[in-house]
Scaffold this motif. Sequence first.
Motif, PDB file in Angstrom:
ATOM      1  N   LEU A  11      68.699  41.423  37.918  1.00 36.07           N
ATOM      2  CA  LEU A  11      69.560  40.295  37.557  1.00 36.07           C
ATOM      3  C   LEU A  11      69.643  40.118  36.048  1.00 36.07           C
ATOM      4  O   LEU A  11      70.689  39.724  35.515  1.00 36.07           O
ATOM      5  CB  LEU A  11      69.055  39.012  38.225  1.00 36.07           C
ATOM      6  CG  LEU A  11      69.304  38.927  39.732  1.00 36.07           C
ATOM      7  CD1 LEU A  11      68.618  37.705  40.328  1.00 36.07           C
ATOM      8  CD2 LEU A  11      70.810  38.885  40.024  1.00 36.07           C
ATOM      9  N   PRO A  58      74.237  35.726  37.544  1.00 39.00           N
ATOM     10  CA  PRO A  58      72.824  36.129  37.457  1.00 39.00           C
ATOM     11  C   PRO A  58      71.884  34.964  37.152  1.00 39.00           C
ATOM     12  O   PRO A  58      70.774  34.898  37.710  1.00 39.00           O
ATOM     13  CB  PRO A  58      72.822  37.166  36.328  1.00 39.00           C
ATOM     14  CG  PRO A  58      74.031  36.870  35.521  1.00 39.00           C
ATOM     15  CD  PRO A  58      75.044  36.361  36.490  1.00 39.00           C
ATOM     16  N   ALA A  61      78.759  45.309  35.763  1.00 41.05           N
ATOM     17  CA  ALA A  61      78.274  44.115  36.460  1.00 41.05           C
ATOM     18  C   ALA A  61      78.864  44.026  37.861  1.00 41.05           C
ATOM     19  O   ALA A  61      78.170  43.679  38.835  1.00 41.05           O
ATOM     20  CB  ALA A  61      78.627  42.862  35.657  1.00 41.05           C
ATOM     21  N   TRP A 114      63.714  41.273  42.096  1.00 48.52           N
ATOM     22  CA  TRP A 114      65.113  41.271  41.689  1.00 48.52           C
ATOM     23  C   TRP A 114      65.355  40.642  40.328  1.00 48.52           C
ATOM     24  O   TRP A 114      66.498  40.563  39.874  1.00 48.52           O
ATOM     25  CB  TRP A 114      65.954  40.550  42.750  1.00 48.52           C
ATOM     26  CG  TRP A 114      66.039  41.340  44.020  1.00 48.52           C
ATOM     27  CD1 TRP A 114      65.359  41.121  45.171  1.00 48.52           C
ATOM     28  CD2 TRP A 114      66.829  42.513  44.234  1.00 48.52           C
ATOM     29  NE1 TRP A 114      65.674  42.076  46.111  1.00 48.52           N
ATOM     30  CE2 TRP A 114      66.587  42.940  45.560  1.00 48.52           C
ATOM     31  CE3 TRP A 114      67.726  43.237  43.451  1.00 48.52           C
ATOM     32  CZ2 TRP A 114      67.200  44.058  46.108  1.00 48.52           C
ATOM     33  CZ3 TRP A 114      68.338  44.346  43.994  1.00 48.52           C
ATOM     34  CH2 TRP A 114      68.074  44.745  45.313  1.00 48.52           C
ATOM     35  N   THR A 115      64.289  40.194  39.667  1.00 44.34           N
ATOM     36  CA  THR A 115      64.471  39.568  38.351  1.00 44.34           C
ATOM     37  C   THR A 115      65.041  40.561  37.343  1.00 44.34           C
ATOM     38  O   THR A 115      66.004  40.260  36.623  1.00 44.34           O
ATOM     39  CB  THR A 115      63.139  39.000  37.834  1.00 44.34           C
ATOM     40  OG1 THR A 115      62.675  37.990  38.739  1.00 44.34           O
ATOM     41  CG2 THR A 115      63.312  38.396  36.447  1.00 44.34           C
ATOM     42  N   THR A 121      76.521  44.456  41.203  1.00 46.29           N
ATOM     43  CA  THR A 121      76.463  43.309  42.112  1.00 46.29           C
ATOM     44  C   THR A 121      76.966  43.683  43.497  1.00 46.29           C
ATOM     45  O   THR A 121      76.349  43.320  44.520  1.00 46.29           O
ATOM     46  CB  THR A 121      77.298  42.148  41.551  1.00 46.29           C
ATOM     47  OG1 THR A 121      76.822  41.811  40.249  1.00 46.29           O
ATOM     48  CG2 THR A 121      77.192  40.929  42.449  1.00 46.29           C
ATOM     49  N   VAL A 158      72.258  42.514  34.950  1.00 50.38           N
ATOM     50  CA  VAL A 158      73.600  41.963  35.177  1.00 50.38           C
ATOM     51  C   VAL A 158      73.918  40.896  34.128  1.00 50.38           C
ATOM     52  O   VAL A 158      75.041  40.810  33.626  1.00 50.38           O
ATOM     53  CB  VAL A 158      73.716  41.398  36.606  1.00 50.38           C
ATOM     54  CG1 VAL A 158      75.053  40.682  36.794  1.00 50.38           C
ATOM     55  CG2 VAL A 158      73.570  42.505  37.634  1.00 50.38           C
ATOM     56  N   LEU A 159      72.917  40.077  33.767  1.00 51.53           N
ATOM     57  CA  LEU A 159      73.129  39.063  32.740  1.00 51.53           C
ATOM     58  C   LEU A 159      73.511  39.719  31.407  1.00 51.53           C
ATOM     59  O   LEU A 159      74.438  39.264  30.719  1.00 51.53           O
ATOM     60  CB  LEU A 159      71.869  38.219  32.575  1.00 51.53           C
ATOM     61  CG  LEU A 159      71.901  37.164  31.456  1.00 51.53           C
ATOM     62  CD1 LEU A 159      73.038  36.170  31.679  1.00 51.53           C
ATOM     63  CD2 LEU A 159      70.555  36.440  31.370  1.00 51.53           C
TER      64      LEU A 159
END
Length: 422
Positions: free
Chosen positions: A394, A316, A251, A390-391, A255, A397-398
């Motif tokens: 993200l 995120p 992550a 970018w969904t 990021t 990352v979530l």
Amino acid sequence: MFASRPLLPWVVLGIAMLAISLRAPIIAPTAVLGEIQADIGLTAAGAGLLTGLPVLIFALATPLATRTISRWGPEATVLLCLGGVLAGTVIRSLGPAAVVFAGTAIISVAITLGNIVVPVLIRRDVPWNRVSAVTGAYSAIMNVGSMAAVLTTAPLAALVGWRWALAAWAVVVAIGLAYWLPTARRRREALASDHGGAGPEGPSGRPAATGGRGADGPDAPGATASTSLRGRSNRWIVVVLTVAFCGQSAAYYATTTWLPLLLADVRGLSATASGASASLFQVAAIVGALGVPLLAARTRLWVPTAGIAVLWISLPIGLLLAPDAYLLWSVTGGIAQGGGFTAIFSVIPRVARTDREAATASARIQTGGYLAATCAPPVAGWLHTLTGGWTAPLLLVLALTLAFTVAGLSAVQASERRHPRP
């Protein structure tokens, strides 16, 4: 005695001198990457390899670090680390692309030694109730070094060129080496005295266990059934910590790599503004690194770990649902990434019973975590290219922050149940 446990202020100072050299030399090139590309003819892929190579080496070189600590002991490993970083920093500044990559590889292998040996030093020399505080200070100083590298390398390069700007970090490393050389000599002399002149290594040629936290491993003569059970529980904790560090590192690097471009695309920020906003993600890590031990001193470690998990998840989700508040999410995510590192590596000295256990656990956790960190940025970039937005990155990352949450809390709570505070 010095051999059993040096005075804590000198331990902390030694770890601080080491920590400042464990990130700044590999972060510094990112501040002048354009100049390096233009001067030595790197392609974009080559520039990406130059910045990504250290993380990959962190994962691949950890077995070497474990063997080095086992064979030569922690102090000698520290000297090899700082000597390697010093040599690599000088070499990297001397020649064409091949030499730059060679120097970077040397620096990365040397830093791997430092990454693994610090939890060993903390386990051996730091009192139990100060472990989280010293681990937090170590993490914070690494972030301070990274921030200093980003802020000072480019202005210095404008004055003297990128080669001298990168080579200047050798001065910082040399200061650390000057501190550790007499420290290692005193430690060796004290151990030789304690062991009847046998030196820091026992009859088997391996470093003698010190620190008063249990020198026997789970298979030592006289080990009881409860000791063996504790060994199995520790192995489970290491496995779960590895999952947590995979989520934490992946992550963080995903990021760090893509947040500036995400902010430029989603919020229309200029390159300068998006970079400045993303830098909050790095600076806020200092708060997390120091905040976790402050809270852990007043409550159980799982409490600040749970708070860190919430902050990690907010990054995120916040960028997905309320991107206008990107400054807030950069700060909460930054606090989380600094605190998450501290929480994970505070557990190792708590549960490891010997220097060798601490080194092995640290190596396994970091191997998995840095392999995940190597994969995460390109996977996030591929998802962005595939979906055109970018969904998906993200959501990746979530998922990684959720892995940190579940595994990290499980490991911390297990360590507190099985190794209660004395």
